[in-house]
Motif scaffolding. Structure first.
Motif, PDB file in Angstrom:
ATOM      1  N   LYS A   3       0.821  -1.218   0.000  1.00  0.00           N
ATOM      2  CA  LYS A   3       0.000   0.000   0.000  1.00  0.00           C
ATOM      3  C   LYS A   3       0.855   1.267   0.000  1.00  0.00           C
ATOM      4  CE  LYS A   3      -0.570   0.373   5.037  1.00  0.00           C
ATOM      5  NZ  LYS A   3      -1.566   0.429   6.142  1.00  0.00           N
ATOM      6  N   ASP A   4       2.121   1.158   0.420  1.00  0.00           N
ATOM      7  CA  ASP A   4       2.995   2.332   0.420  1.00  0.00           C
ATOM      8  C   ASP A   4       3.445   2.720  -0.988  1.00  0.00           C
ATOM      9  OD1 ASP A   4       2.791   2.579   3.137  1.00  0.00           O
ATOM     10  OD2 ASP A   4       4.643   1.510   3.586  1.00  0.00           O
ATOM     11  N   LEU A   5       3.097   1.885  -1.976  1.00  0.00           N
ATOM     12  CA  LEU A   5       3.447   2.198  -3.360  1.00  0.00           C
ATOM     13  C   LEU A   5       2.318   2.917  -4.087  1.00  0.00           C
ATOM     14  CD1 LEU A   5       5.177  -1.143  -4.429  1.00  0.00           C
ATOM     15  CD2 LEU A   5       6.274   0.984  -3.727  1.00  0.00           C
ATOM     16  N   LEU A   6       1.179   3.070  -3.414  1.00  0.00           N
ATOM     17  CA  LEU A   6       0.030   3.707  -4.053  1.00  0.00           C
ATOM     18  C   LEU A   6       0.333   5.124  -4.571  1.00  0.00           C
ATOM     19  CD1 LEU A   6      -2.915   2.522  -1.773  1.00  0.00           C
ATOM     20  CD2 LEU A   6      -2.347   1.759  -4.086  1.00  0.00           C
ATOM     21  N   PRO A   7       1.160   5.929  -3.868  1.00  0.00           N
ATOM     22  CA  PRO A   7       1.460   7.268  -4.401  1.00  0.00           C
ATOM     23  C   PRO A   7       2.066   7.252  -5.799  1.00  0.00           C
ATOM     24  CG  PRO A   7       2.085   7.150  -2.101  1.00  0.00           C
ATOM     25  CD  PRO A   7       1.727   5.754  -2.524  1.00  0.00           C
ATOM     26  N   LEU A   8       2.679   6.118  -6.203  1.00  0.00           N
ATOM     27  CA  LEU A   8       3.283   6.036  -7.529  1.00  0.00           C
ATOM     28  C   LEU A   8       2.238   6.213  -8.631  1.00  0.00           C
ATOM     29  CD1 LEU A   8       5.779   3.051  -7.106  1.00  0.00           C
ATOM     30  CD2 LEU A   8       6.337   5.481  -7.283  1.00  0.00           C
ATOM     31  N   ILE A   9       0.997   5.888  -8.313  1.00  0.00           N
ATOM     32  CA  ILE A   9      -0.072   5.983  -9.312  1.00  0.00           C
ATOM     33  C   ILE A   9      -0.238   7.424  -9.792  1.00  0.00           C
ATOM     34  CG2 ILE A   9      -2.542   5.639  -9.705  1.00  0.00           C
ATOM     35  CD1 ILE A   9      -2.479   3.428  -7.637  1.00  0.00           C
ATOM     36  N   LEU A  10      -0.057   8.357  -8.871  1.00  0.00           N
ATOM     37  CA  LEU A  10      -0.279   9.768  -9.188  1.00  0.00           C
ATOM     38  C   LEU A  10       0.972  10.480  -9.670  1.00  0.00           C
ATOM     39  CD1 LEU A  10      -2.540  10.697  -6.127  1.00  0.00           C
ATOM     40  CD2 LEU A  10      -3.253   9.996  -8.416  1.00  0.00           C
ATOM     41  N   GLN A  11       2.096   9.765  -9.706  1.00  0.00           N
ATOM     42  CA  GLN A  11       3.348  10.404 -10.105  1.00  0.00           C
ATOM     43  C   GLN A  11       3.598  10.253 -11.596  1.00  0.00           C
ATOM     44  OE1 GLN A  11       6.405   8.688  -7.642  1.00  0.00           O
ATOM     45  NE2 GLN A  11       5.711   9.732  -5.791  1.00  0.00           N
ATOM     46  N   ASN A  12       4.285  11.213 -12.164  1.00  0.00           N
ATOM     47  CA  ASN A  12       4.658  11.111 -13.577  1.00  0.00           C
ATOM     48  C   ASN A  12       5.952  10.309 -13.716  1.00  0.00           C
ATOM     49  OD1 ASN A  12       6.835  12.896 -12.997  1.00  0.00           O
ATOM     50  ND2 ASN A  12       5.467  14.660 -13.307  1.00  0.00           N
ATOM     51  N   ASP A  13       6.404  10.107 -14.933  1.00  0.00           N
ATOM     52  CA  ASP A  13       7.576   9.256 -15.186  1.00  0.00           C
ATOM     53  C   ASP A  13       8.827   9.778 -14.486  1.00  0.00           C
ATOM     54  OD1 ASP A  13       6.054   7.553 -16.673  1.00  0.00           O
ATOM     55  OD2 ASP A  13       6.601   8.451 -18.612  1.00  0.00           O
ATOM     56  N   SER A  14       9.040  11.040 -14.521  1.00  0.00           N
ATOM     57  CA  SER A  14      10.247  11.604 -13.914  1.00  0.00           C
ATOM     58  C   SER A  14      10.227  11.442 -12.393  1.00  0.00           C
ATOM     59  CB  SER A  14      10.393  13.085 -14.278  1.00  0.00           C
ATOM     60  OG  SER A  14       9.278  13.831 -13.796  1.00  0.00           O
ATOM     61  N   GLU A  15       9.049  11.598 -11.802  1.00  0.00           N
ATOM     62  CA  GLU A  15       8.932  11.421 -10.350  1.00  0.00           C
ATOM     63  C   GLU A  15       9.151   9.961  -9.957  1.00  0.00           C
ATOM     64  OE1 GLU A  15       5.794  14.896  -8.972  1.00  0.00           O
ATOM     65  OE2 GLU A  15       5.018  13.091  -9.961  1.00  0.00           O
ATOM     66  N   ARG A  16       8.653   9.029 -10.772  1.00  0.00           N
ATOM     67  CA  ARG A  16       8.857   7.597 -10.484  1.00  0.00           C
ATOM     68  C   ARG A  16      10.336   7.237 -10.554  1.00  0.00           C
ATOM     69  NH1 ARG A  16       4.366   6.779 -14.152  1.00  0.00           N
ATOM     70  NH2 ARG A  16       2.430   6.558 -12.968  1.00  0.00           N
ATOM     71  N   LYS A  17      11.067   7.860 -11.466  1.00  0.00           N
ATOM     72  CA  LYS A  17      12.484   7.560 -11.598  1.00  0.00           C
ATOM     73  C   LYS A  17      13.269   8.004 -10.368  1.00  0.00           C
ATOM     74  CE  LYS A  17      12.650   7.657 -16.660  1.00  0.00           C
ATOM     75  NZ  LYS A  17      13.177   8.339 -17.872  1.00  0.00           N
ATOM     76  N   ARG A  18      12.740   9.025  -9.676  1.00  0.00           N
ATOM     77  CA  ARG A  18      13.418   9.512  -8.479  1.00  0.00           C
ATOM     78  C   ARG A  18      12.969   8.754  -7.217  1.00  0.00           C
ATOM     79  NH1 ARG A  18      12.063  14.566 -10.816  1.00  0.00           N
ATOM     80  NH2 ARG A  18      10.454  14.857  -9.209  1.00  0.00           N
ATOM     81  N   PHE A  19      12.022   7.851  -7.376  1.00  0.00           N
ATOM     82  CA  PHE A  19      11.503   7.118  -6.218  1.00  0.00           C
ATOM     83  C   PHE A  19      12.599   6.248  -5.609  1.00  0.00           C
ATOM     84  CE2 PHE A  19       9.500   3.324  -4.375  1.00  0.00           C
ATOM     85  CZ  PHE A  19       8.659   3.916  -3.436  1.00  0.00           C
TER      86      PHE A  19
END
Length: 302
Positions: free
Chosen positions: A117-133
């Motif tokens: 469930k801690d990965l749910l914020p990834l749904i709202l992130q764009n590609d560049s934000e996911r790369k910085r995760f």
């Protein structure tokens, strides 16, 4: 007056309980006697077999150790800390677990626990934000326990710390497996359909590398037909019944036995019945010795 009333009520309850036996019968003096006592007087106290089984399970976990119920190392699904979301999300979607150990280079280096469930914020992130995760920022501290820890003690610790999973460590400090709060509760109330249970829609399911998951309710006749074997069904009708006959007791998870050229390993069981079995030919078993005509049973990993 209140103390007298309380004492009177307690005495009345005890009289009712132990008076269910005849007056010349001694009160239970051991666990086995208590269980026998409950099974005999259960109907008079409105206790059905399920309730008695739960009481028995609650008593037994004080004698059971984590190694008896844990998810073994070979079945642990972990995520490496340097993996990108696109690399481990397919694993999460396929396995549908709620928690995963996050490791460095191998399973002996557990860095923490990832909650899906801690990965749910990834749904709202764009590609560049996911790369910085950064997975290191999302994981939670892992709880480490020895294989020998008693289940009743661990259950209490789970409740106090609000953890649902612990990493089981062997005597050398390596990861032996995982244990969840559900694994303990299953010993008390019976099997719970959770994310670690295998799909039982198919009686016989191929796992790869010569391994098969077989429902314990599979008839011996169907097993023989599928694998071209000739196990006898004169005394028992199912694979589960055949295994209990071979073991001579109710086997636990990861307990295995080799006979007639096959290895049978308990995948899913509680203190009442076997549910799922892993089978393979001895020639396909890792590090296997030549088949023996004599029944050999052992606990995996010991």
């Amino acid at each position: 007056m209140s103390e007298d009333r309380s004492g009177s009520q307690s005495k009345s309850w005890l009289d009712k309980l132990f008076g269910a036996f005849s007056s010349d019968t001694d009160e239970p003096s051991s666990r086995s006697e208590l269980l026998q006592f409950l099974s005999e007087v259960g109907p008079r106290l409105n206790l059905d077999q399920d309730a008695i089984a739960i009481i028995e399970g609650a008593l037994e976990i004080s004698d059971q150790q984590v190694r008896e119920v844990m998810i073994p190392r070979s079945q642990v699904q972990a995520i490496q800390v340097d993996q990108r979301p696109e690399e481990y999300l397919p694993l999460i979607l396929e396995s549908a677990h709620s928690r995963y150990p996050v490791i460095d280079e191998n399973l002996d280096e557990v860095l923490g626990i990832l909650l899906a469930k801690d990965l749910l914020p990834l749904i709202l992130q764009n590609d560049s934000e996911r790369k910085r995760f950064d997975l290191r920022e999302a994981i939670r501290p892992a709880m480490f326990i020895p294989e020998s820890k008693r289940l009743n003690s661990l259950l209490k610790e789970f409740r106090e710390t609000r953890n649902h999973m612990a990493v089981v460590i062997d005597e050398y400090g390596g990861t032996a497996g995982l244990v969840t709060i559900e694994d303990i509760l299953e010993q008390i109330v019976g099997d719970i359909e959770d994310e670690h249970d295998t799909d039982e829609d198919e009686d016989i399911r191929e796992l790869g590398d010569g391994q098969y998951a077989v429902s314990a309710l599979t008839t011996i006749d169907d097993f023989n037909e599928h694998f071209s074997t000739d196990f006898s069904d004169e005394e028992f009708d199912t694979v589960g019944g055949l295994m209990i006959q071979r073991f001579g007791h109710m086997p636990r998870r990861q307990e295995s036995t080799d006979f007639t050229g096959w290895r049978f390993t308990v995948l899913n069981a509680d203190n009442r019945r076997i549910r799922q079995v892993q089978v393979c030919r001895l020639e396909d078993a890792t590090g296997d010795a030549p088949p023996s005509e004599e029944h050999r049973a052992h606990i995996s990993g010991e």
